[in-house]
Design a protein around this motif. Structure first.
Motif, short mmCIF file in Angstrom:
data_model
loop_
_atom_site.label_atom_id
_atom_site.label_comp_id
_atom_site.label_asym_id
_atom_site.label_seq_id
_atom_site.Cartn_x
_atom_site.Cartn_y
_atom_site.Cartn_z
N THR A 222 5.17 -20.23 41.60
CA THR A 222 6.74 -20.33 41.30
C THR A 222 6.72 -19.81 40.02
N VAL A 223 8.00 -19.13 39.86
CA VAL A 223 8.29 -18.50 38.38
C VAL A 223 9.58 -19.30 38.17
N LEU A 224 9.68 -19.76 36.88
CA LEU A 224 11.11 -20.42 36.35
C LEU A 224 11.45 -19.39 35.17
N ARG A 225 12.80 -19.17 35.37
CA ARG A 225 13.38 -18.54 34.23
C ARG A 225 13.68 -19.34 33.26
N GLU B 209 6.09 -6.25 39.04
CA GLU B 209 6.30 -5.81 40.47
C GLU B 209 7.83 -6.38 40.81
N ILE B 210 8.22 -7.58 40.32
CA ILE B 210 9.61 -8.08 40.70
C ILE B 210 10.62 -7.84 39.57
N ASP B 211 10.27 -7.18 38.60
CA ASP B 211 11.30 -6.81 37.62
C ASP B 211 11.58 -7.75 36.63
N LEU B 212 10.65 -8.79 36.25
CA LEU B 212 10.66 -9.77 35.49
C LEU B 212 9.76 -9.70 34.22
N SER B 213 10.27 -10.09 33.08
CA SER B 213 9.26 -9.95 31.71
C SER B 213 8.71 -11.24 31.70
N PRO B 214 7.34 -11.30 31.44
CA PRO B 214 6.58 -12.29 30.99
C PRO B 214 7.29 -13.21 29.94
N HIS B 215 8.25 -12.63 29.12
CA HIS B 215 8.82 -13.16 27.94
C HIS B 215 10.27 -14.05 28.44
N GLU B 216 10.51 -13.75 29.76
CA GLU B 216 11.70 -14.30 30.47
C GLU B 216 11.33 -15.51 31.31
N VAL C 114 10.82 -17.41 43.05
CA VAL C 114 11.53 -17.41 41.84
C VAL C 114 12.64 -18.46 42.04
N LYS C 115 12.59 -19.58 41.27
CA LYS C 115 13.06 -20.88 41.48
C LYS C 115 14.71 -20.62 41.57
N GLY C 116 15.39 -21.15 42.50
CA GLY C 116 16.88 -20.94 42.48
C GLY C 116 17.55 -19.37 42.81
N GLU C 117 16.50 -18.46 43.08
CA GLU C 117 16.74 -17.12 43.31
C GLU C 117 16.56 -16.68 44.62
N THR C 118 15.18 -15.73 44.45
CA THR C 118 14.50 -15.16 45.62
C THR C 118 13.01 -15.61 45.64
N THR C 119 12.62 -15.09 46.96
CA THR C 119 11.25 -15.45 47.29
C THR C 119 10.72 -13.76 47.51
#
Length: 79
Positions: free
Chosen positions: A69-72, A40-47, A7-12
């Motif tokens: 990689t996940v970008l918010r 699983e990591i408490d993120l929504s595909p909308h975010e 999660v870019k700029g946050e955690t892995t």
């Protein structure tokens, strides 16, 4: 298979794909999707946007990569 979710700029996160519940898989396919991993990591595909090798992937696609990689997404407001 283990998947690294950065999660870019946050955690892995290191996720065991076999332990991920498959809520959004296609009929006849038991592989988790990118949306399942996000849940699983408490993120929504909308975010967020999910990138594999720098390219966006649809959240309903089965996971085929061991690193993503996940970008918010940033939402602006009125000033």
């Amino acid at each position: 298979m283990h998947v690294t979710v950065d999660v870019k700029g946050e955690t892995t996160h290191e996720i065991d794909l076999e332990a991920v519940p498959t809520a959004t898989t296609a009929p006849g396919d038991s592989r988790p999707t990118y949306a399942d991993l996000l849940r699983e990591i408490d993120l929504s595909p909308h975010e967020v946007s999910v990138l594999v090798d720098g390219r966006p992937v649809p959240e309903d696609q089965p996971v085929e990569s061991d690193h993503l990689t996940v970008l918010r997404l940033i939402k602006g407001g009125e000033q």
